[in-house]
Design an enzyme around this catalytic site. Structure first.
Site, short mmCIF file in Angstrom:
data_model
loop_
_atom_site.label_atom_id
_atom_site.label_comp_id
_atom_site.label_asym_id
_atom_site.label_seq_id
_atom_site.Cartn_x
_atom_site.Cartn_y
_atom_site.Cartn_z
N ARG A 211 -4.42 -6.13 11.11
CA ARG A 211 -3.35 -7.31 11.01
C ARG A 211 -3.50 -8.13 9.98
O ARG A 211 -3.88 -7.84 8.88
CB ARG A 211 -3.59 -7.89 12.68
CG ARG A 211 -3.32 -7.16 13.71
CD ARG A 211 -3.69 -7.90 15.08
NE ARG A 211 -2.88 -8.84 15.26
CZ ARG A 211 -2.85 -9.97 15.94
NH1 ARG A 211 -3.97 -9.84 16.87
NH2 ARG A 211 -1.95 -11.27 16.24
N ALA B 74 -9.37 -16.16 18.75
CA ALA B 74 -9.35 -16.74 17.13
C ALA B 74 -10.92 -17.21 16.91
O ALA B 74 -11.13 -17.36 15.73
CB ALA B 74 -8.50 -17.74 16.88
N ARG C 169 -7.75 -12.07 10.02
CA ARG C 169 -8.39 -11.85 11.15
C ARG C 169 -9.32 -10.50 10.71
O ARG C 169 -9.96 -9.91 11.68
CB ARG C 169 -7.37 -11.07 12.06
CG ARG C 169 -6.36 -12.08 12.55
CD ARG C 169 -5.38 -11.18 13.64
NE ARG C 169 -4.36 -11.98 13.69
CZ ARG C 169 -4.21 -13.04 14.72
NH1 ARG C 169 -5.07 -13.60 15.48
NH2 ARG C 169 -3.06 -13.85 14.70
N GLU D 161 -18.50 -7.08 21.94
CA GLU D 161 -17.24 -7.69 21.45
C GLU D 161 -16.26 -6.93 21.64
O GLU D 161 -16.08 -5.91 21.34
CB GLU D 161 -17.47 -8.04 20.09
CG GLU D 161 -16.20 -8.82 19.19
CD GLU D 161 -16.27 -8.57 17.67
OE1 GLU D 161 -17.09 -8.05 17.13
OE2 GLU D 161 -15.48 -9.39 17.21
N ARG E 122 1.79 -14.15 26.38
CA ARG E 122 1.45 -14.38 24.90
C ARG E 122 1.61 -13.16 24.00
O ARG E 122 1.09 -12.08 24.13
CB ARG E 122 0.05 -14.87 24.62
CG ARG E 122 -0.14 -15.17 23.53
CD ARG E 122 -1.65 -15.29 23.26
NE ARG E 122 -2.34 -15.57 21.94
CZ ARG E 122 -3.43 -15.22 21.61
NH1 ARG E 122 -4.57 -14.62 22.11
NH2 ARG E 122 -3.62 -15.23 20.28
N HIS F 130 -13.19 -15.39 14.36
CA HIS F 130 -12.93 -15.42 13.03
C HIS F 130 -13.72 -16.64 12.15
O HIS F 130 -13.50 -16.98 11.05
CB HIS F 130 -11.38 -15.16 12.57
CG HIS F 130 -10.67 -13.99 13.10
ND1 HIS F 130 -11.06 -12.64 13.03
CD2 HIS F 130 -9.78 -14.20 14.23
CE1 HIS F 130 -10.21 -12.23 14.00
NE2 HIS F 130 -9.52 -12.99 14.71
N TYR G 60 -0.37 -7.89 22.68
CA TYR G 60 -1.44 -7.88 23.58
C TYR G 60 -1.31 -7.31 24.76
O TYR G 60 -2.20 -7.15 25.72
CB TYR G 60 -1.82 -9.65 23.70
CG TYR G 60 -2.40 -10.05 22.45
CD1 TYR G 60 -3.38 -9.64 21.77
CD2 TYR G 60 -1.77 -11.39 21.95
CE1 TYR G 60 -3.93 -10.23 20.69
CE2 TYR G 60 -2.17 -12.00 20.80
CZ TYR G 60 -3.15 -11.25 20.10
OH TYR G 60 -3.88 -11.89 18.92
N HIS H 242 -11.87 -6.79 21.57
CA HIS H 242 -10.39 -7.28 21.02
C HIS H 242 -9.27 -6.39 21.64
O HIS H 242 -9.47 -4.88 21.55
CB HIS H 242 -10.23 -6.98 19.57
CG HIS H 242 -11.18 -8.25 19.06
ND1 HIS H 242 -11.24 -9.62 19.23
CD2 HIS H 242 -12.34 -7.96 18.56
CE1 HIS H 242 -12.29 -10.15 18.69
NE2 HIS H 242 -13.22 -9.30 18.16
N LEU H 243 -8.27 -6.86 22.06
CA LEU H 243 -7.25 -5.77 22.58
C LEU H 243 -6.44 -5.30 21.47
O LEU H 243 -6.13 -3.87 21.76
CB LEU H 243 -6.25 -6.94 23.62
CG LEU H 243 -6.65 -7.47 24.66
CD1 LEU H 243 -5.86 -8.66 25.17
CD2 LEU H 243 -6.56 -6.40 25.77
N PRO I 22 -10.09 -18.93 23.29
CA PRO I 22 -8.92 -19.65 23.45
C PRO I 22 -7.70 -19.01 23.45
O PRO I 22 -7.58 -17.75 22.62
CB PRO I 22 -8.96 -20.64 21.94
CG PRO I 22 -9.80 -19.74 21.18
CD PRO I 22 -10.89 -19.25 21.99
N ASN I 23 -6.89 -19.31 24.15
CA ASN I 23 -5.19 -18.67 24.41
C ASN I 23 -5.04 -17.47 25.09
O ASN I 23 -4.14 -16.88 25.41
CB ASN I 23 -4.76 -18.60 22.85
CG ASN I 23 -4.62 -19.69 22.00
OD1 ASN I 23 -4.13 -20.84 22.56
ND2 ASN I 23 -5.33 -19.60 20.91
N ASN J 299 -14.44 -11.43 24.44
CA ASN J 299 -13.33 -11.67 23.62
C ASN J 299 -13.19 -12.95 23.09
O ASN J 299 -12.56 -13.87 23.80
CB ASN J 299 -12.01 -11.09 24.27
CG ASN J 299 -10.80 -11.04 23.26
OD1 ASN J 299 -10.87 -11.75 22.25
ND2 ASN J 299 -9.75 -10.47 23.66
C1 DQA Z 1 -7.83 -10.93 19.80
C2 DQA Z 1 -7.54 -10.85 18.36
C3 DQA Z 1 -7.81 -12.30 17.59
O1 DQA Z 1 -7.60 -12.35 16.33
C4 DQA Z 1 -6.89 -13.47 18.43
O2 DQA Z 1 -6.93 -14.74 17.85
C5 DQA Z 1 -6.81 -13.41 19.56
C6 DQA Z 1 -6.98 -12.02 20.55
C7 DQA Z 1 -7.58 -9.70 20.66
O3 DQA Z 1 -8.15 -9.57 21.70
O4 DQA Z 1 -7.08 -8.65 19.93
O5 DQA Z 1 -6.65 -14.31 20.09
O6 DQA Z 1 -9.17 -11.40 20.02
#
Ligand code: DQA
Length: 144
Positions: free
Chosen positions: A107, A77, A111, A98, A18, A80, A23, A100-101, A10-11, A74
């Site tokens: 953080r 959220a 997270r 896995e 964003r 978590h 990011y 993550h950017l 998501p997102n 990736n």
């Molecule tokens: C993320 C880190 C997550 O905590 C966050 O909810 C994201 C992006 C990252 O790529 O850093 O949506 O996965």
């Protein structure tokens, strides 16, 4: 030819707009392209899917069983919170990387737990888009 499914949660469709301070400015399409470019060098094919819906991601993991060699994921959220995604990945036989950017460990406290990490082959965090290139290399190395 080995098959990698690049999955985004998501997102992440909003990448580029964003929270660019967290990011970066690259879009999701930029990250997909860089992953594919590296994977192609190693003879791997990449398909990608982004979804804001937990069930759609889980269905994609199920559909990959016995057909795809690896996931680069990736989960956003869902990293978590989604024990359902954890269980789906646990039932997948191939490689799971896995990505993550950002570095979630640096953080907010919520997270710092990844429910995906225990079912991943390995995790890469905090290197921005380079993480996807590293992930594609890692998958290729594991498949050799
Ligand atoms: C993320 C880190 C997550 O905590 C966050 O909810 C994201 C992006 C990252 O790529 O850093 O949506 O996965």
């Amino acid at each position: 030819m080995s098959l990698i499914l690049l999955l985004h949660g998501p997102n992440l469709n909003l990448l580029g707009q964003r929270e660019p301070d967290v990011y970066g400015h690259d879009t999701l399409a930029d990250h997909v392209a860089r992953t594919r470019a590296v994977a192609t060098e190693f003879g791997c094919e990449v398909e990608d899917l982004q979804s804001n819906h937990e069930g759609e991601l889980i269905e994609a993991v199920h559909a990959a069983r016995g057909r795809w060699d690896a996931f680069i994921i990736n989960p956003g959220a869902f990293t978590h919170s989604s024990w359902a995604l954890h269980d789906a990945l646990a039932a997948f036989d191939g490689i799971v990387v896995e990505v993550h950017l950002s570095n979630p460990d640096a953080r907010e406290p919520w997270r710092r737990t990844s429910v995906v990490a225990p079912v991943a082959t390995g995790s890469i965090s905090g290197f921005g888009g380079v993480g996807y290139e590293l992930a594609a290399r890692a998958v290729a190395a594991k498949l050799q």
